[in-house]
Write an enzyme that holds these catalytic residues in place. Sequence first.
Site, PDB file in Angstrom:
ATOM      1  N   HIS A  84      10.597  46.792  11.682  1.00 10.00           N
ATOM      2  CA  HIS A  84       9.224  46.423  11.326  1.00 10.00           C
ATOM      3  C   HIS A  84       8.490  45.904  12.543  1.00 10.00           C
ATOM      4  O   HIS A  84       9.073  45.271  13.423  1.00 10.00           O
ATOM      5  CB  HIS A  84       9.198  45.396  10.194  1.00 10.00           C
ATOM      6  CG  HIS A  84       9.753  44.046  10.532  1.00 10.00           C
ATOM      7  ND1 HIS A  84       8.986  43.029  11.057  1.00 10.00           N
ATOM      8  CD2 HIS A  84      11.012  43.534  10.419  1.00 10.00           C
ATOM      9  CE1 HIS A  84       9.741  41.943  11.239  1.00 10.00           C
ATOM     10  NE2 HIS A  84      10.973  42.222  10.866  1.00 10.00           N
TER      11      HIS A  84
ATOM     12  N   ASP B  13       5.431  44.093  12.273  1.00 14.27           N
ATOM     13  CA  ASP B  13       4.635  42.885  12.052  1.00 14.27           C
ATOM     14  C   ASP B  13       5.415  41.655  12.509  1.00 14.27           C
ATOM     15  O   ASP B  13       6.645  41.696  12.628  1.00 14.27           O
ATOM     16  CB  ASP B  13       4.234  42.739  10.588  1.00 14.27           C
ATOM     17  CG  ASP B  13       5.414  42.473   9.669  1.00 14.27           C
ATOM     18  OD1 ASP B  13       6.430  43.207   9.774  1.00 14.27           O
ATOM     19  OD2 ASP B  13       5.354  41.556   8.840  1.00 14.27           O
TER      20      ASP B  13
ATOM     21  N   ASP C 197      11.538  39.433  16.524  1.00 16.87           N
ATOM     22  CA  ASP C 197      11.673  39.791  15.110  1.00 16.87           C
ATOM     23  C   ASP C 197      10.386  40.496  14.695  1.00 16.87           C
ATOM     24  O   ASP C 197       9.417  39.841  14.331  1.00 16.87           O
ATOM     25  CB  ASP C 197      11.899  38.524  14.284  1.00 16.87           C
ATOM     26  CG  ASP C 197      12.033  38.770  12.796  1.00 16.87           C
ATOM     27  OD1 ASP C 197      12.214  39.938  12.413  1.00 16.87           O
ATOM     28  OD2 ASP C 197      11.929  37.800  12.031  1.00 16.87           O
TER      29      ASP C 197
ATOM     30  N   GLU D 178       6.901  43.394   6.733  1.00 19.17           N
ATOM     31  CA  GLU D 178       8.232  42.920   6.336  1.00 19.17           C
ATOM     32  C   GLU D 178       8.250  41.416   6.196  1.00 19.17           C
ATOM     33  O   GLU D 178       8.924  40.863   5.303  1.00 19.17           O
ATOM     34  CB  GLU D 178       9.272  43.363   7.371  1.00 19.17           C
ATOM     35  CG  GLU D 178      10.719  43.104   6.961  1.00 19.17           C
ATOM     36  CD  GLU D 178      11.264  41.722   7.361  1.00 19.17           C
ATOM     37  OE1 GLU D 178      12.381  41.378   6.946  1.00 19.17           O
ATOM     38  OE2 GLU D 178      10.549  40.987   8.090  1.00 19.17           O
TER      39      GLU D 178
ATOM     40  N   ASP E 140      17.343  44.663  12.665  1.00 19.43           N
ATOM     41  CA  ASP E 140      16.518  43.486  12.381  1.00 19.43           C
ATOM     42  C   ASP E 140      17.340  42.207  12.304  1.00 19.43           C
ATOM     43  O   ASP E 140      16.888  41.204  11.781  1.00 19.43           O
ATOM     44  CB  ASP E 140      15.749  43.713  11.072  1.00 19.43           C
ATOM     45  CG  ASP E 140      14.632  42.706  10.842  1.00 19.43           C
ATOM     46  OD1 ASP E 140      14.213  42.059  11.820  1.00 19.43           O
ATOM     47  OD2 ASP E 140      14.191  42.572   9.688  1.00 19.43           O
TER      48      ASP E 140
ATOM     49  N   HIS F 110      10.492  33.084  14.501  1.00 13.87           N
ATOM     50  CA  HIS F 110       9.325  32.516  13.802  1.00 13.87           C
ATOM     51  C   HIS F 110       8.781  31.242  14.423  1.00 13.87           C
ATOM     52  O   HIS F 110       8.175  30.430  13.729  1.00 13.87           O
ATOM     53  CB  HIS F 110       9.638  32.265  12.314  1.00 13.87           C
ATOM     54  CG  HIS F 110       9.970  33.491  11.538  1.00 13.87           C
ATOM     55  ND1 HIS F 110      10.087  33.482  10.161  1.00 13.87           N
ATOM     56  CD2 HIS F 110      10.203  34.763  11.923  1.00 13.87           C
ATOM     57  CE1 HIS F 110      10.399  34.699   9.743  1.00 13.87           C
ATOM     58  NE2 HIS F 110      10.463  35.491  10.801  1.00 13.87           N
TER      59      HIS F 110
END
EC number: 3.4.11.4
Length: 417
Positions: free
Chosen positions: A89, A91, A152, A186, A209, A391
């Site tokens: 992914h 995003d 990520d 995602e 991932d 994150h």
Amino acid sequence: MQTIQFNKKWREKLLQRFLTYAKIYSTSDAESESCPSTPQQWDIANYLYEELKSMNLENVEIDEHGYVYAVLPSNIENDTQPTVGFIAHYDTSPDFNGENVNPKVWENYDGGDLLLNEETGFTLSPNKFEKLKNFIGNTLVTTDGTTLLGADDKAGVAEIVTAVEYLMAHPEIKHSRIAIGFNPDEEIGRGAHLFNVEKFGAEWAYTMDGSETGELEYENFNAAGAVVKIHGLSVHPGYAYGKMVNAALLAAEFVQMLPANETPATTRGFEGFYHLMDIQADISLAKLQYIIRDHDEEKYNDRIAFIQKQVALFNEKHGEGTAEIEIKEQYRNMKQMFEGKMHIVEIAEKAMKAAGIEPQVKAIRGGTDGAQLSYMGLPCPNIFAGGMNFHGPYEYVPLEVMEQAVQVIINIAQAEK
């Protein structure tokens, strides 16, 4: 399997590709109903589409929802092996700022503190993140302390594209037909919702991932999102006696009704949790966003029932209609979809071992698009991509681990299916 020679040229290709992707703003947004959920995701989707086209891959497409597909044909004469896919992914998480990402590259990491931002003094330290010590001598890519990095899962995207480019440049490496898929959203649990499994055309696939070297996962959380709305009554504070109902205070009360020892910070392994993601509150209205997770299906269902019961009890105390809850299922544990199909996992294990990597087969304390895709008829384990501390501003990725991920992809492409 033929071991690849990942020289300085290819290492630099991989690094520069990842840096390019990381700088493209592509944060997703759970509040949006569109797909992709944010307009900025189109920038990287279109970039990938043009990049894959320029590589002369087959069946390169981008659909109206931002999903990008391509195929690397088999170079084996009369090949009868099944098509295998690789998915990532593009995003990045809305949990932290993903705009104006300015990656920093640290060659030959010495094991000490990394001053990411001289102005703020923001530091990435092994005293806090001890796994940094595992990467002494590696090239690390970090943030500048003001954004997340986006490894990520842009590390996974870069690894897949680089592996395909390497195979195209080395026709002596015989490989089966490979399908490639890149998707939005995602990070908000919707990455696989509009993935076209039929168009993708693979018998099974792997999401790139995961995090640390050797991670191989085919079990994950059952997951739901819950929004609790609490309604208040706004009255001038000077005349509020017996009339005002402060939704912000009621929200604080509701938060205390869920177990304090069942949060992400207090659970591990197979333990589930309730995670309060966001609160928006004033006197008239409060909105609490939760995610609910558990590996065990029965316990997951019990968690859903428990939070619903707390809303009912809250209304008994404060009046019917004071609180309401909306629950949306996000994905289910994909483990059961691998019954009778464990060869898919075994192929990845062999590919890792051939690359000198010891597989770390474990359950994900999270989820991947592969969980939903497995229920859509595309069994899809998850493989490491190398990023750490996802994150947030402490995120980093070792280039050497990304190289290992490229090797694993190439080994799977070569494997007898």
